[in-house]
Design an enzyme around this catalytic site. Structure first.
Site, mmCIF file in Angstrom:
data_model
loop_
_atom_site.group_PDB
_atom_site.id
_atom_site.type_symbol
_atom_site.label_atom_id
_atom_site.label_comp_id
_atom_site.label_asym_id
_atom_site.label_seq_id
_atom_site.Cartn_x
_atom_site.Cartn_y
_atom_site.Cartn_z
ATOM 1 N N GLY A 91 0.799 -1.213 0.000
ATOM 2 C CA GLY A 91 0.000 0.000 0.000
ATOM 3 C C GLY A 91 0.833 1.265 0.000
ATOM 4 O O GLY A 91 0.403 2.290 0.544
ATOM 5 N N ARG A 103 2.975 4.529 -1.860
ATOM 6 C CA ARG A 103 2.700 5.417 -2.990
ATOM 7 C C ARG A 103 3.228 4.777 -4.271
ATOM 8 O O ARG A 103 4.196 4.028 -4.256
ATOM 9 C CB ARG A 103 3.375 6.774 -2.788
ATOM 10 C CG ARG A 103 2.746 7.635 -1.726
ATOM 11 C CD ARG A 103 3.136 9.088 -1.920
ATOM 12 N NE ARG A 103 3.034 9.854 -0.686
ATOM 13 C CZ ARG A 103 3.076 11.170 -0.623
ATOM 14 N NH1 ARG A 103 3.226 11.880 -1.731
ATOM 15 N NH2 ARG A 103 2.988 11.808 0.528
ATOM 16 N N ARG A 117 11.208 1.517 -6.745
ATOM 17 C CA ARG A 117 12.486 2.071 -6.299
ATOM 18 C C ARG A 117 13.203 1.110 -5.356
ATOM 19 O O ARG A 117 14.445 1.124 -5.276
ATOM 20 C CB ARG A 117 12.264 3.426 -5.613
ATOM 21 C CG ARG A 117 11.894 4.538 -6.587
ATOM 22 C CD ARG A 117 11.948 5.899 -5.932
ATOM 23 N NE ARG A 117 10.936 6.066 -4.901
ATOM 24 C CZ ARG A 117 9.686 6.474 -5.129
ATOM 25 N NH1 ARG A 117 9.287 6.737 -6.374
ATOM 26 N NH2 ARG A 117 8.824 6.626 -4.140
ATOM 27 N N GLY A 161 -3.180 11.569 0.680
ATOM 28 C CA GLY A 161 -4.606 11.728 0.906
ATOM 29 C C GLY A 161 -5.089 10.746 1.946
ATOM 30 O O GLY A 161 -4.341 9.869 2.388
ATOM 31 N N HIS A 162 -6.333 10.897 2.341
ATOM 32 C CA HIS A 162 -6.970 9.946 3.241
ATOM 33 C C HIS A 162 -8.399 9.720 2.762
ATOM 34 O O HIS A 162 -8.888 10.369 1.835
ATOM 35 C CB HIS A 162 -6.931 10.432 4.691
ATOM 36 C CG HIS A 162 -5.635 10.129 5.372
ATOM 37 N ND1 HIS A 162 -5.254 8.847 5.703
ATOM 38 C CD2 HIS A 162 -4.619 10.946 5.784
ATOM 39 C CE1 HIS A 162 -4.063 8.880 6.296
ATOM 40 N NE2 HIS A 162 -3.651 10.136 6.347
ATOM 41 N N ASP A 166 -11.685 3.670 2.836
ATOM 42 C CA ASP A 166 -10.641 2.768 3.326
ATOM 43 C C ASP A 166 -11.043 1.301 3.234
ATOM 44 O O ASP A 166 -10.266 0.465 2.770
ATOM 45 C CB ASP A 166 -10.307 3.091 4.783
ATOM 46 C CG ASP A 166 -9.325 4.235 4.928
ATOM 47 O OD1 ASP A 166 -8.763 4.667 3.899
ATOM 48 O OD2 ASP A 166 -9.114 4.709 6.054
#
Length: 387
Positions: free
Chosen positions: A89, A91, A97, A131-132, A163
């Site tokens: 979860g 970004r 990376r 964000g949320h 969520d």
């Protein structure tokens, strides 16, 4: 045996919807191993007073890795090689990376279902932004319909729409569908679950109502948003509330009969101009008795009325007790695994593990021998218990 017995899941530590999706899989019997940071992050999720009891973290085992180190990333890939599912979860771009993105993971394990949980999705102009839940359901259109009155601001709902319903549950559905594809001979693939899209899907009915002219975009002015007096909650004499939802005419008639309003000169149910008068009558009627008295009065009724219970009250309701809808795990009351399976019932879940707890046993169960476990330890993988 549970319905997902034999399915192995590698979960990367996160908050909210990703862990909820992993919890659902664990509840259904999947063997979930969570890769935790060696030390709890100081700025992940809301601040808590006192100890954090994380029900969403139940049912899995834990190992620890510092993924900033190359050796640790190699240890993670060793786990991924043996997994059926990966859940992360971060970004977009973070796993790439780290050298743990879909290309690297699927190269090592072509049958892997790679589950990705984000708010905005893996692509698009907002993909990289923080964000949320509230932000995601705002962009989906759903938040605009939640509020107490047409001229009131949108109401902040519990974070179940973005969520959990639109996030973790959507992720779990996608993962299970991709697993079926693999079991049917297909290749592994990426599941891109975005809370904005999941929340929009939860609101699918309202796009249909809007297109047919049966939905007004002013808050609290429709049948299902609290605008209709017969789809709302009402305060009782003791300060409790009863939920009322008899959409169908025959159920509405039963509501009026139970409230002693069958012979009252009220407007018809669907007369919008008469809704204020109906609401006033319902408010006055419910205010005459306590919540428990009204619950008893509506016992066995089809009037679509139920008491509004608190979190602490819900497990004690007779219906929930008979079904076993809640379970106590290490002294913590929580929802039982759902849905129900007739032939392969889910087991009572284990509490959330401490960092690294039972990791050695998990590695053995995943087929690592003592030499391989020692090699993983040298690469930075941490766990409690002897190998």
């Amino acid at each position: 045996m549970s319905v997902l017995s034999g399915i192995r899941v590698v979960e990367f530590e996160a908050i909210g919807p990703g862990p909820f999706g992993a919890m659902l899989l664990a509840d259904m019997g999947a063997d979930v191993v969570r890769i935790d940071r060696p030390v709890a992050p100081g700025d992940l999720g809301p601040k808590m007073e006192g100890p954090r009891i994380n029900v969403v973290g139940r049912g899995r085992r834990s190992v620890t890795l510092d993924l900033k180190k190359r050796e640790a990333r190699e240890a993670a890939l060793a786990l991924i090689e043996r997994a059926d599912v990966l859940i992360e979860g971060f970004r977009p771009g973070t796993m790439e990376r780290l050298g743990l993105g879909p290309d690297a993971a699927l190269a090592r394990n072509p049958k892997l279902v790679y589950g990705r949980m984000t708010g905005w999705g893996q692509t698009g102009p907002m993909a990289d932004r923080a964000g949320h839940d509230l932000n995601y359901i705002a962009l989906s259109g759903v938040l605009s319909g939640i509020g107490a009155a047409p001229d009131a601001k949108p109401t902040v709902p519990l974070n179940v729409v973005g969520d959990y319903g639109g996030g973790g549950m959507l992720l779990a559905v996608g993962v299970l569908a991709a697993l079926v594809n693999v079991k049917n001979g297909g290749a592994g693939q990426v599941v891109d679950a975005a809370m904005t899209e999941g929340a929009a899907q939860l609101g699918a009915i309202f796009w249909g109502l809007l297109a047919s002219g049966n939905w007004r975009e002013e808050r609290a002015s429709n049948m299902l948003d609290g605008g209709a007096p017969w789809y709302d909650s009402y305060r009782t004499s003791d300060g409790g509330y009863m939920s009322v939802g008899p959409v169908e005419g025959r159920f509405y008639a039963e509501l009026l009969e139970k409230l002693g309003l069958a012979d009252a000169a009220l407007p018809s149910q669907h007369d919008r101009k008469g809704w204020p008068a109906i609401r006033a009558a319902l408010e006055a009627a419910f205010a005459k008795r306590t919540r428990d008295e009204w619950s008893q009065a509506f016992e066995g009724s089809d009037a679509c009325v139920a008491p509004v219970l608190s979190f602490s009250e819900a497990p004690g309701h007779p219906h929930n007790r008979v079904r076993g809808s809640f379970v106590e795990v290490d002294g913590v009351m929580q929802p039982a695994p759902a849905p129900r399976f007739s032939a392969t019932p889910s087991a009572v879940p284990r509490r959330e593990p401490a960092r690294g707890e039972h990791g050695a046993a998990a590695l053995r169960d995943w087929g690592f021998d003592a030499e391989a476990i020692d090699r993983l330890r040298l690469q930075g993988l941490g766990f409690q218990g002897a190998a």
